[in-house]
Design a protein around this motif. Structure first.
Motif, mmCIF file in Angstrom:
data_model
loop_
_atom_site.group_PDB
_atom_site.id
_atom_site.type_symbol
_atom_site.label_atom_id
_atom_site.label_comp_id
_atom_site.label_asym_id
_atom_site.label_seq_id
_atom_site.Cartn_x
_atom_site.Cartn_y
_atom_site.Cartn_z
ATOM 1 N N THR A 1 50.960 51.770 61.646
ATOM 2 C CA THR A 1 51.586 52.254 62.875
ATOM 3 C C THR A 1 52.972 51.655 63.091
ATOM 4 O O THR A 1 53.174 50.455 62.942
ATOM 5 N N ILE A 2 53.926 52.514 63.464
ATOM 6 C CA ILE A 2 55.247 52.073 63.899
ATOM 7 C C ILE A 2 55.595 52.837 65.173
ATOM 8 O O ILE A 2 55.062 53.924 65.421
ATOM 9 N N THR A 3 56.473 52.268 65.995
ATOM 10 C CA THR A 3 56.912 52.927 67.226
ATOM 11 C C THR A 3 58.393 52.638 67.418
ATOM 12 O O THR A 3 58.792 51.477 67.536
ATOM 13 N N LEU A 4 59.212 53.697 67.473
ATOM 14 C CA LEU A 4 60.665 53.504 67.485
ATOM 15 C C LEU A 4 61.390 54.793 67.844
ATOM 16 O O LEU A 4 60.775 55.856 67.957
ATOM 17 N N HIS B 1 61.243 42.929 62.705
ATOM 18 C CA HIS B 1 61.255 44.174 63.476
ATOM 19 C C HIS B 1 60.348 44.048 64.697
ATOM 20 O O HIS B 1 59.215 44.533 64.714
ATOM 21 N N ASN C 1 60.170 44.033 69.259
ATOM 22 C CA ASN C 1 60.608 44.882 70.365
ATOM 23 C C ASN C 1 62.115 44.761 70.612
ATOM 24 O O ASN C 1 62.644 43.668 70.789
ATOM 25 N N CYS D 1 63.424 49.455 67.580
ATOM 26 C CA CYS D 1 61.975 49.237 67.652
ATOM 27 C C CYS D 1 61.479 49.216 69.091
ATOM 28 O O CYS D 1 62.133 48.678 69.984
ATOM 29 N N ASP E 1 56.000 45.760 68.421
ATOM 30 C CA ASP E 1 55.936 45.079 67.126
ATOM 31 C C ASP E 1 55.953 46.093 65.995
ATOM 32 O O ASP E 1 55.047 46.908 65.853
ATOM 33 N N ASN E 2 57.010 46.043 65.175
ATOM 34 C CA ASN E 2 57.134 46.906 64.006
ATOM 35 C C ASN E 2 57.300 46.071 62.742
ATOM 36 O O ASN E 2 58.041 46.431 61.829
ATOM 37 N N LEU F 1 57.638 47.014 59.038
ATOM 38 C CA LEU F 1 58.892 47.438 58.420
ATOM 39 C C LEU F 1 59.667 46.265 57.830
ATOM 40 O O LEU F 1 60.769 46.447 57.321
#
Length: 212
Positions: A91-94, A121, A123, A143, A146-147, A150
């Protein structure tokens, strides 16, 4: 029991409040040089602090693009959320955006990994988009949460080189999250595209990027 839609709204509201209350920044080393820039969008401004001593080539490239006016008239066009990515992937969120497509990109730059810069990577962290290592030019992403998948060494990408971080949002995460919440699901020619379901129906314009 809370519905999925209601739960999503509650979660988004909590994250938005958190973004408004917390001033983001990386620990600054003694006498470390930083550069502050502002990304002006149609939804508001995003203030970003760049770290040229940690990511010299990446920061220089971003400033070069900025000074050449490549971001003026550009757009944020991709919003990655929990509800529009393949569950089989990490999972990634950006949000992702870049140059005005009417303007030719400059030369791509060597890849500076998070192992080299020490900027994970997390927030609000800004990083360069790329295909293979060494192909980054103008595209960047910010981002949300929490990414670290990456970062250098992660197996999300086969090359395990991660992406090139170079700064962090200091104010304006509320704008970032408004952009991330925009409707997506523009049809893709390639149904197997990794960005399927993540392209905004109405991209958010970048008016300008400039030094503060």
């Amino acid at each position: 029991m809370v519905s999925r839609k209601t739960g999503s709204l509650i979660g988004s509201s909590f994250l938005l409040c958190l973004a408004l209350l917390v001033s983001l920044s990386l620990p600054v080393r003694a006498e470390e040089k930083t550069i502050d820039v502002v990304i002006e969008t149609e939804l508001g401004n995003i203030d970003v602090r760049l770290y040229p001593e940690r990511a010299p080539q990446t920061v220089a490239n971003f400033l070069r693009n900025m000074d050449a006016g490549l971001y003026n008239g550009g757009q944020f066009y991709r919003a990655v959320r929990m509800d529009n990515q393949r569950p089989a992937r990490t999972t990634i969120t950006l949000i992702q955006g870049g140059r005005n497509l009417a303007k030719k990109p400059l030369t791509a730059i060597p890849h500076e990994t998070t192992k080299m810069t020490g900027i994970s990577h997390q927030n609000g962290v800004i990083s360069m988009a790329r295909l293979a290592p060494g192909t980054a030019d103008t595209e960047f992403f910010i981002c949300v949460g929490d990414n670290s998948a990456l970062d250098y060494g992660s197996d999300r990408n086969p090359d395990k080189q991660g992406y090139a971080t170079f700064g962090v949002v200091t104010t304006g995460m509320d704008v970032v999250m408004q952009i991330q919440s925009q409707p997506t699901n523009v049809p893709m020619e390639d149904p197997s595209s990794p960005v399927k379901g993540q392209i905004m129906e109405h991209p958010i314009r970048i008016f300008a990027v400039s030094r503060k």
